[in-house]
Write a protein that holds these residues in place. Structure first.
Motif, short mmCIF file in Angstrom:
data_model
loop_
_atom_site.label_atom_id
_atom_site.label_comp_id
_atom_site.label_asym_id
_atom_site.label_seq_id
_atom_site.Cartn_x
_atom_site.Cartn_y
_atom_site.Cartn_z
N ARG A 184 0.84 -1.19 0.00
CA ARG A 184 0.00 0.00 0.00
C ARG A 184 0.88 1.24 0.00
O ARG A 184 2.02 1.20 0.46
CB ARG A 184 -0.85 0.05 1.28
N ASN A 232 -5.92 -6.63 -4.89
CA ASN A 232 -4.76 -5.80 -5.21
C ASN A 232 -3.60 -6.68 -5.68
O ASN A 232 -2.93 -6.38 -6.67
CB ASN A 232 -4.37 -4.97 -3.99
N ALA A 257 -4.99 -0.02 -2.84
CA ALA A 257 -3.94 0.28 -3.81
C ALA A 257 -3.66 1.78 -3.89
O ALA A 257 -2.61 2.19 -4.37
CB ALA A 257 -4.31 -0.25 -5.18
#
Length: 195
Positions: free
Chosen positions: A70, A135, A119
């Protein structure tokens, strides 16, 4: 007056020693015996013995052959000594602009109009080691192309590092980024072209 202050001072000193020294040392000792891996920081070591990282703290992986974590708002990114969110509210135009811009880039890169929230948004600490399975799946084709593997082979690695909800109902399934990247390096190393 001294008769009233003296017991208070004695209690402060006593409880400082008890709760500030004895209790933490006792709990640390118990944890090191009962759960040595977790008490030691859940560290992962390279074959040469050096520390590669902790399974609990995100690291910056930006190369295309790796699964990307992330985004991070911790310090200059993934800085464990300065963890924390950006404190931008959901109506803040700076945050909205960044998220829209990041989502547009990822939609173009992945060829998908559906971009998972993790994301493009940071976690509260900025050091979340996990991403959503969606993701991770979106990144599989890019990783496969760089490592000379099939998307299905990369997906097997991702599935191996996916853990379900705690006790089956607390939280969401998640993929540990460092675990996937270690497995990728072991199974499908990137071959450097000779120039």
């Amino acid at each position: 007056m001294l008769a009233h202050i003296r017991p208070a001072l004695v209690m402060i000193v006593l409880f400082t020693i008890l709760t500030g020294l004895i209790y933490p040392l006792a709990i640390t000792g118990i944890a090191k015996v009962a759960l040595p891996y977790q008490a030691g920081g859940s560290l992962l070591h390279r074959p040469d013995g050096s520390i590669e990282g902790s399974i609990l703290i995100a690291q910056a992986f930006a190369k295309p052959e790796y699964l990307h974590p992330r985004p991070s708002a911790a310090g200059n990114g993934y800085d464990a000594s300065n963890s924390g969110g950006s404190n931008l509210g959901p109506l803040d135009q700076k945050l909205i602009g960044r998220v829209k811009g990041d989502a547009a880039i990822l939609a173009k890169d992945y060829g998908s109009a559906t971009i998972p929230a993790d994301a493009v948004t940071t976690s509260a600490s900025g050091l979340d080691p996990d991403i959503s399975p969606l993701n991770a799946r979106l990144q599989a084709a890019r990783i496969a192309a760089r490592r000379g593997a099939s998307v299905a082979q990369i997906q097997v690695v991702i599935d191996g590092a996916t853990h379900g909800a705690l006790f089956g109902f607390i939280g969401q399934p998640a993929v540990n980024v460092l675990a996937v990247n270690r497995a990728l390096d072991a199974r499908y190393p990137v071959v450097q072209a000779k120039g």
